[in-house]
Design a protein around this motif. Structure first.
Motif, PDB file in Angstrom:
ATOM      1  N   PHE A  86       0.825  -1.215   0.000  1.00  0.00           N
ATOM      2  CA  PHE A  86       0.000   0.000   0.000  1.00  0.00           C
ATOM      3  C   PHE A  86       0.855   1.259   0.000  1.00  0.00           C
ATOM      4  CE2 PHE A  86       0.193  -2.037   4.168  1.00  0.00           C
ATOM      5  CZ  PHE A  86       0.832  -1.082   4.927  1.00  0.00           C
ATOM      6  N   TYR A 108       1.446   2.050  -3.637  1.00  0.00           N
ATOM      7  CA  TYR A 108       0.254   2.648  -4.265  1.00  0.00           C
ATOM      8  C   TYR A 108       0.146   4.107  -3.822  1.00  0.00           C
ATOM      9  CZ  TYR A 108      -1.069  -2.335  -4.261  1.00  0.00           C
ATOM     10  OH  TYR A 108      -1.076  -3.692  -4.378  1.00  0.00           O
ATOM     11  N   ILE A 157      -0.383   9.976  -4.724  1.00  0.00           N
ATOM     12  CA  ILE A 157      -0.427  11.327  -4.168  1.00  0.00           C
ATOM     13  C   ILE A 157       0.234  12.362  -5.094  1.00  0.00           C
ATOM     14  CG2 ILE A 157      -0.618  10.643  -1.752  1.00  0.00           C
ATOM     15  CD1 ILE A 157       2.419  11.308  -1.524  1.00  0.00           C
ATOM     16  N   ILE A 188      -3.009  11.271 -17.132  1.00  0.00           N
ATOM     17  CA  ILE A 188      -3.838  12.388 -17.597  1.00  0.00           C
ATOM     18  C   ILE A 188      -3.511  12.785 -19.038  1.00  0.00           C
ATOM     19  CG2 ILE A 188      -4.152  13.248 -15.243  1.00  0.00           C
ATOM     20  CD1 ILE A 188      -2.251  15.543 -15.919  1.00  0.00           C
ATOM     21  N   ILE A 234      -4.356  17.459  -5.724  1.00  0.00           N
ATOM     22  CA  ILE A 234      -4.975  16.156  -5.519  1.00  0.00           C
ATOM     23  C   ILE A 234      -4.797  15.737  -4.064  1.00  0.00           C
ATOM     24  CG2 ILE A 234      -4.773  15.424  -7.925  1.00  0.00           C
ATOM     25  CD1 ILE A 234      -2.495  13.617  -7.145  1.00  0.00           C
ATOM     26  N   TYR A 235      -5.718  14.907  -3.594  1.00  0.00           N
ATOM     27  CA  TYR A 235      -5.747  14.463  -2.193  1.00  0.00           C
ATOM     28  C   TYR A 235      -4.490  13.655  -1.871  1.00  0.00           C
ATOM     29  CZ  TYR A 235      -7.242  11.632   1.797  1.00  0.00           C
ATOM     30  OH  TYR A 235      -7.320  10.981   3.012  1.00  0.00           O
ATOM     31  N   GLN A 236      -3.884  13.947  -0.706  1.00  0.00           N
ATOM     32  CA  GLN A 236      -2.643  13.250  -0.350  1.00  0.00           C
ATOM     33  C   GLN A 236      -2.748  12.541   1.003  1.00  0.00           C
ATOM     34  OE1 GLN A 236       0.303  16.429  -0.861  1.00  0.00           O
ATOM     35  NE2 GLN A 236       0.706  15.621  -2.907  1.00  0.00           N
ATOM     36  N   GLY A 237      -3.974  12.290   1.447  1.00  0.00           N
ATOM     37  CA  GLY A 237      -4.165  11.645   2.747  1.00  0.00           C
ATOM     38  C   GLY A 237      -3.989  10.131   2.701  1.00  0.00           C
ATOM     39  N   ALA A 238      -4.154   9.525   3.883  1.00  0.00           N
ATOM     40  CA  ALA A 238      -3.873   8.095   4.045  1.00  0.00           C
ATOM     41  C   ALA A 238      -4.846   7.186   3.301  1.00  0.00           C
ATOM     42  CB  ALA A 238      -3.894   7.750   5.532  1.00  0.00           C
ATOM     43  N   LYS A 264      -5.490   7.071   0.376  1.00  0.00           N
ATOM     44  CA  LYS A 264      -4.936   6.659  -0.924  1.00  0.00           C
ATOM     45  C   LYS A 264      -4.030   5.435  -0.831  1.00  0.00           C
ATOM     46  CE  LYS A 264      -5.614  10.092  -4.369  1.00  0.00           C
ATOM     47  NZ  LYS A 264      -5.084  11.179  -5.178  1.00  0.00           N
ATOM     48  N   LYS A 265      -3.824   4.959   0.396  1.00  0.00           N
ATOM     49  CA  LYS A 265      -3.102   3.684   0.525  1.00  0.00           C
ATOM     50  C   LYS A 265      -4.003   2.521   0.116  1.00  0.00           C
ATOM     51  CE  LYS A 265       0.054   5.185   4.114  1.00  0.00           C
ATOM     52  NZ  LYS A 265       0.592   5.023   5.453  1.00  0.00           N
ATOM     53  N   CYS A 289      -9.670   7.193 -11.570  1.00  0.00           N
ATOM     54  CA  CYS A 289      -8.295   7.670 -11.689  1.00  0.00           C
ATOM     55  C   CYS A 289      -7.816   8.363 -10.419  1.00  0.00           C
ATOM     56  CB  CYS A 289      -8.191   8.649 -12.857  1.00  0.00           C
ATOM     57  SG  CYS A 289      -6.497   9.163 -13.171  1.00  0.00           S
ATOM     58  N   TYR A 290      -6.623   7.946  -9.934  1.00  0.00           N
ATOM     59  CA  TYR A 290      -6.122   8.585  -8.707  1.00  0.00           C
ATOM     60  C   TYR A 290      -5.558   9.970  -8.970  1.00  0.00           C
ATOM     61  CZ  TYR A 290      -2.238   5.376 -10.009  1.00  0.00           C
ATOM     62  OH  TYR A 290      -1.315   4.625 -10.662  1.00  0.00           O
ATOM     63  N   SER A 291      -5.514  10.370 -10.218  1.00  0.00           N
ATOM     64  CA  SER A 291      -5.118  11.750 -10.513  1.00  0.00           C
ATOM     65  C   SER A 291      -6.325  12.670 -10.674  1.00  0.00           C
ATOM     66  CB  SER A 291      -4.261  11.799 -11.778  1.00  0.00           C
ATOM     67  OG  SER A 291      -2.968  11.324 -11.483  1.00  0.00           O
ATOM     68  N   SER A 351      -6.972   4.937  -4.344  1.00  0.00           N
ATOM     69  CA  SER A 351      -6.186   4.566  -5.527  1.00  0.00           C
ATOM     70  C   SER A 351      -7.039   3.760  -6.493  1.00  0.00           C
ATOM     71  CB  SER A 351      -4.978   3.726  -5.119  1.00  0.00           C
ATOM     72  OG  SER A 351      -4.044   4.521  -4.453  1.00  0.00           O
ATOM     73  N   ASN A 405       1.296   0.237 -11.821  1.00  0.00           N
ATOM     74  CA  ASN A 405       2.367   0.949 -11.125  1.00  0.00           C
ATOM     75  C   ASN A 405       3.342  -0.015 -10.460  1.00  0.00           C
ATOM     76  OD1 ASN A 405       3.706   3.212  -9.828  1.00  0.00           O
ATOM     77  ND2 ASN A 405       2.759   2.445  -7.962  1.00  0.00           N
ATOM     78  N   VAL A 441      -3.535  -5.870  -4.292  1.00  0.00           N
ATOM     79  CA  VAL A 441      -4.658  -5.424  -5.126  1.00  0.00           C
ATOM     80  C   VAL A 441      -5.283  -6.591  -5.888  1.00  0.00           C
ATOM     81  CG1 VAL A 441      -3.261  -4.663  -7.095  1.00  0.00           C
ATOM     82  CG2 VAL A 441      -5.456  -3.605  -6.694  1.00  0.00           C
ATOM     83  N   GLY A 490      -9.351  12.796 -14.513  1.00  0.00           N
ATOM     84  CA  GLY A 490      -8.070  13.382 -14.129  1.00  0.00           C
ATOM     85  C   GLY A 490      -7.561  14.403 -15.127  1.00  0.00           C
ATOM     86  N   LEU A 525      -7.680  18.550 -14.379  1.00  0.00           N
ATOM     87  CA  LEU A 525      -6.360  19.072 -14.000  1.00  0.00           C
ATOM     88  C   LEU A 525      -5.831  20.068 -15.027  1.00  0.00           C
ATOM     89  CD1 LEU A 525      -4.426  16.086 -12.395  1.00  0.00           C
ATOM     90  CD2 LEU A 525      -5.331  18.109 -11.284  1.00  0.00           C
TER      91      LEU A 525
END
Lengths: 48, 283
Positions: free
Chosen positions: A30, A33, A38, A45, B37-41, B43-44, B52-54, B61, B69, B87, B172, B176
């Motif tokens: 994780f 990911y 982030i 995109i 974009i959101y950078q909190g936990a 997204k783990k 899309c995580y973007s 995610s 990735n 995943v 995304g 953006l």
């Protein structure tokens, strides 16, 4: 598909999924990911 | 009359669930204002559908993005440790639980196509062989190419995200680019290609039911593998069925429901169940 065969297959798949999840958490996947998610993914995109 | 009310209720419930999941998946509303974009936990963790995580609003995610990735990061040093166990295990768990119900009830891009198909126009069925294309995309663009196509930085290329994913462009890319002027200056042929692909899918969605889900989506292809034995099933009572065809006409995946019930393309929306005048379809 016969009911019994289907139930066994469902159970097997659940067990496999839980093993894979356990392995993944143990490897801290994780974090990988998270590192990707982030930041803006320029490839996703369409910038390249 | 009662049947009509019940049918409409089912459609409304599903649409509200789709709206809810779109908001939950993209609940970082501040991002749509600032372009961050959101950078909190959160997204783990991966969300079970294509998101899309973007996307400026994405809280989680994307599973297909996470798989590519992990392969990409390994680059030329790919080995057994570079397999995205977490995943894949998560997707197998969800697939075994509900099959492709995620596509029917939760996926924002599926919802987007459902809405586009409501635009009044002549509707077409499309070629049935195209459904196999999504398995090719899953194997080639999500697994094989990200593992074996290594770029100048010794990283694998996330080919599905980069060259195909229209959800990434919609959720995304477009927001953006609109919100960040610095990104606008970097646009080139790739963005034009992806916008073109998205435009094509938008047009196709007006005339065909869920073209992306039926023909291109690698996540739908993966979940579809579990439809035959997932806990959530659809049952057809052949004694009650008179083959009137009503179920097939409402199916958002254009299935011949009596023949193709529980096949890999069924998205468990249960629109067929609600529309059956003889109650031949059940959970």
């Amino acid at each position: 598909m016969f009911l019994r065969k289907r139930i066994i297959l469902t159970l097997v798949m659940f067990i496999i999924s839980l093993i894979l999840i356990f392995v993944g958490i143990n490897k801290k996947e994780f974090e990988s990911y998270y590192r990707k998610a982030i930041n803006v993914c320029t490839q996703c995109i369409g910038i390249g | 009359m009662t049947m009509d009310i019940s049918k409409n209720n089912n459609l409304k419930i599903r649409q509200w669930v789709q709206v809810g999941s779109t908001l939950v998946g993209n609940g970082y509303l501040k991002g749509f204002k600032t372009g961050d974009i959101y950078q909190g936990a959160l997204k783990k963790g991966c969300i079970p559908f294509l998101n899309c995580y973007s996307c400026p609003g994405a809280l989680f995610s994307c599973p297909i993005g996470a798989i590519q990735n992990t392969f990409s990061e390994a680059g030329a040093k790919f080995d057994i440790n570079a397999i995205p166990y977490l995943v894949i295990g998560f997707l197998i768990f969800i697939g075994t639980l509900v099959g492709r119900a995620v596509c029917g009830w939760l996926c924002p891009f599926g919802f987007f196509q459902d809405l586009l198909n409501k635009i009044p126009s002549k509707k077409f069925r499309g070629f049935s062989w195209l459904k196999y294309l999504k398995y090719v995309i899953l194997l080639l663009f999500v697994v094989i190419l990200p593992v074996f196509w290594i770029d100048d930085f010794d990283m694998g290329v996330p080919t599905f995200c980069k060259y195909i994913c229209p959800a990434g462009t919609l959720e995304g890319g477009i927001p953006l680019v609109l919100l960040q002027p610095t990104l606008r200056a970097q646009l080139g042929w790739l963005f034009t290609w992806k916008i073109g692909l998205l435009f094509l899918l938008v047009v196709l969605s007006v005339f065909f039911k869920r073209p992306f889900c039926r023909w291109f989506c690698p996540l739908g292809a993966f979940y579809g593998l579990f439809n035959k034995f997932s806990l959530l099933q659809i049952k057809l009572d052949s004694n009650k069925c008179i083959n009137c065809g009503k179920c097939s006409r409402v199916c958002p995946m254009n299935l011949d429901v009596p023949k193709e019930i529980n096949t890999s393309d069924c998205i468990r929306c249960y629109d067929c169940k609600k529309d059956c005048p003889f109650k031949a379809i059940s959970y």
